[in-house]
Design a protein around this motif. Structure first.
Motif, PDB file in Angstrom:
ATOM      1  N   ASN A 189      -6.381   3.335   3.709  1.00  0.00           N
ATOM      2  CA  ASN A 189      -5.603   2.458   2.806  1.00  0.00           C
ATOM      3  C   ASN A 189      -5.625   1.034   3.238  1.00  0.00           C
ATOM      4  OD1 ASN A 189      -4.689   4.689   1.392  1.00  0.00           O
ATOM      5  ND2 ASN A 189      -2.763   4.817   2.221  1.00  0.00           N
ATOM      6  N   LYS A 220      -8.983  -0.322   2.165  1.00  0.00           N
ATOM      7  CA  LYS A 220      -9.093  -0.219   0.838  1.00  0.00           C
ATOM      8  C   LYS A 220      -8.432  -1.380   0.101  1.00  0.00           C
ATOM      9  CE  LYS A 220     -10.224   4.625  -0.386  1.00  0.00           C
ATOM     10  NZ  LYS A 220      -9.299   5.979  -0.859  1.00  0.00           N
ATOM     11  N   SER A 221      -7.245  -1.605   0.778  1.00  0.00           N
ATOM     12  CA  SER A 221      -6.379  -2.953   0.035  1.00  0.00           C
ATOM     13  C   SER A 221      -7.039  -4.140   0.292  1.00  0.00           C
ATOM     14  CB  SER A 221      -5.191  -2.866   0.813  1.00  0.00           C
ATOM     15  OG  SER A 221      -5.074  -3.310   2.340  1.00  0.00           O
ATOM     16  N   VAL A 256       0.898  -1.160  -0.074  1.00  0.00           N
ATOM     17  CA  VAL A 256      -0.028   0.030  -0.002  1.00  0.00           C
ATOM     18  C   VAL A 256       1.011   1.260  -0.039  1.00  0.00           C
ATOM     19  CG1 VAL A 256      -1.792  -0.965   1.366  1.00  0.00           C
ATOM     20  CG2 VAL A 256      -0.052  -0.197   2.520  1.00  0.00           C
ATOM     21  N   THR A 266     -16.865  -9.849  -2.129  1.00  0.00           N
ATOM     22  CA  THR A 266     -16.897  -9.628  -3.609  1.00  0.00           C
ATOM     23  C   THR A 266     -18.358  -8.988  -4.075  1.00  0.00           C
ATOM     24  OG1 THR A 266     -15.292 -11.484  -4.152  1.00  0.00           O
ATOM     25  CG2 THR A 266     -16.978 -10.751  -5.840  1.00  0.00           C
ATOM     26  N   ASP A 274     -18.549  -2.706  -2.000  1.00  0.00           N
ATOM     27  CA  ASP A 274     -17.517  -1.778  -2.211  1.00  0.00           C
ATOM     28  C   ASP A 274     -17.193  -0.920  -0.876  1.00  0.00           C
ATOM     29  OD1 ASP A 274     -16.925  -2.123  -5.217  1.00  0.00           O
ATOM     30  OD2 ASP A 274     -18.978  -1.471  -5.587  1.00  0.00           O
ATOM     31  N   TYR A 275     -15.856  -0.604  -0.811  1.00  0.00           N
ATOM     32  CA  TYR A 275     -15.812   0.454   0.300  1.00  0.00           C
ATOM     33  C   TYR A 275     -16.366   1.750   0.032  1.00  0.00           C
ATOM     34  CZ  TYR A 275     -12.874   3.874   2.905  1.00  0.00           C
ATOM     35  OH  TYR A 275     -12.546   4.938   3.483  1.00  0.00           O
ATOM     36  N   ARG A 298      -9.400  -4.377  -2.714  1.00  0.00           N
ATOM     37  CA  ARG A 298      -8.617  -4.388  -3.992  1.00  0.00           C
ATOM     38  C   ARG A 298      -8.280  -5.878  -3.805  1.00  0.00           C
ATOM     39  NH1 ARG A 298      -6.545   0.714  -2.741  1.00  0.00           N
ATOM     40  NH2 ARG A 298      -4.704  -0.397  -1.927  1.00  0.00           N
ATOM     41  N   ALA A 299      -7.873  -6.457  -2.982  1.00  0.00           N
ATOM     42  CA  ALA A 299      -7.389  -7.869  -2.821  1.00  0.00           C
ATOM     43  C   ALA A 299      -8.291  -8.905  -3.304  1.00  0.00           C
ATOM     44  CB  ALA A 299      -6.510  -8.287  -1.574  1.00  0.00           C
ATOM     45  N   GLN A 345     -10.829  -8.328  -5.536  1.00  0.00           N
ATOM     46  CA  GLN A 345     -10.882  -8.158  -7.020  1.00  0.00           C
ATOM     47  C   GLN A 345      -9.794  -8.897  -7.799  1.00  0.00           C
ATOM     48  OE1 GLN A 345     -11.031  -4.195  -7.589  1.00  0.00           O
ATOM     49  NE2 GLN A 345     -13.144  -3.776  -6.476  1.00  0.00           N
ATOM     50  N   GLN A 346      -8.564  -8.866  -7.197  1.00  0.00           N
ATOM     51  CA  GLN A 346      -7.421  -9.600  -7.693  1.00  0.00           C
ATOM     52  C   GLN A 346      -6.707 -10.302  -6.635  1.00  0.00           C
ATOM     53  OE1 GLN A 346      -5.189  -6.501  -9.775  1.00  0.00           O
ATOM     54  NE2 GLN A 346      -6.406  -6.516 -11.505  1.00  0.00           N
TER      55      GLN A 346
END
Length: 226
Positions: free
Chosen positions: A109, A112-113, A102, A131, A134-135, A116-117, A119-120
């Motif tokens: 952060n 948010k991380s 990050v 999944t 959203d944040y 994001r993790a 999603q990928q």
């Protein structure tokens, strides 16, 4: 600057003396020789050695010291080193910690991380119960309840409200992902995590949690934060 003035005066005096000597040495049979000698003397320049001395003395008189070429080394290089935080992903229905980079380890952060993790995923086999969500935002409030998690009783921390959006209800495993990720990285300041789903539909609170209530979801060999 007096050295420069004196040097120029000495040069003019020497030129006049050489001119008189050349005129006396000229042949009477060649009247033009006297004229040519005088003319060439009047237009003469200071020789190269004298000019070099003049430049050095002038520089010294002005307080300027000549210096050589200095090697200052290679130009500076700006490098970026990311901060790493731990987020909790899902592996066969259990919580698994994963390190992800990050920009900074701020609470925002960190949360948010985690999304994001999902999603990928950082490595094959990992999934996320977040999944489809959203944040949205985070808010902190002073935690004033009695200490029940081994924190010093004279030092109060904060409650973090994580606000998410998305259809449906966040599962218990998803709540554990959020709660344990925050507590893993912010144990010193965030004592409890409240989760709210904002929209679509009617906003609803999903409760206030600590990671210790999800010990049954820890993967083999995984030790969860309090």
């Amino acid at each position: 600057m007096n050295l420069r003035t004196n040097l120029r005066a000495d040069s003019r005096t020497n030129l006049r003396a050489r001119t008189r000597t050349d005129l006396r040495a000229a042949s009477p049979a060649d009247p033009g020789a006297r004229t040519r000698t005088a003319s060439s003397t009047r237009t003469g320049r200071i020789t190269a050695p004298a000019a070099a001395v003049l430049a050095v003395l002038a520089a010294a008189g002005c307080g300027i010291s000549p210096t050589g070429v200095r090697d200052s080394g290679r130009p500076p290089v700006i490098s970026y080193s990311p901060t790493w935080v731990t987020v909790y992903m899902v592996d066969d229905g259990t919580l698994q910690p994963v390190r992800v980079p990050v920009a900074s380890d701020s609470t925002e952060n960190v949360v948010k991380s985690l999304f994001r993790a999902g999603q990928q995923p950082p490595r094959p086999g990992l999934t996320s119960e977040l999944t489809g969500f959203d944040y949205y935002d985070i808010k902190t409030t002073r935690y004033t309840g009695p200490s029940q998690r081994s924190e010093p009783t004279d030092d109060l921390g904060y409650r973090l409200n994580v606000i998410v959006t998305g259809e449906g209800r966040v599962t218990r495993l998803g709540l554990a992902q959020i709660t344990c990720t925050v507590r893993q990285n912010k144990q010193a300041s965030i004592w409890s995590v409240e989760i709210t789903r904002l929209f679509p539909g009617t906003p609803e609170s999903l409760g206030e949690h600590s990671c210790s209530e999800y010990k049954d979801l820890a993967g083999r060999g995984v030790r969860l934060p309090p």
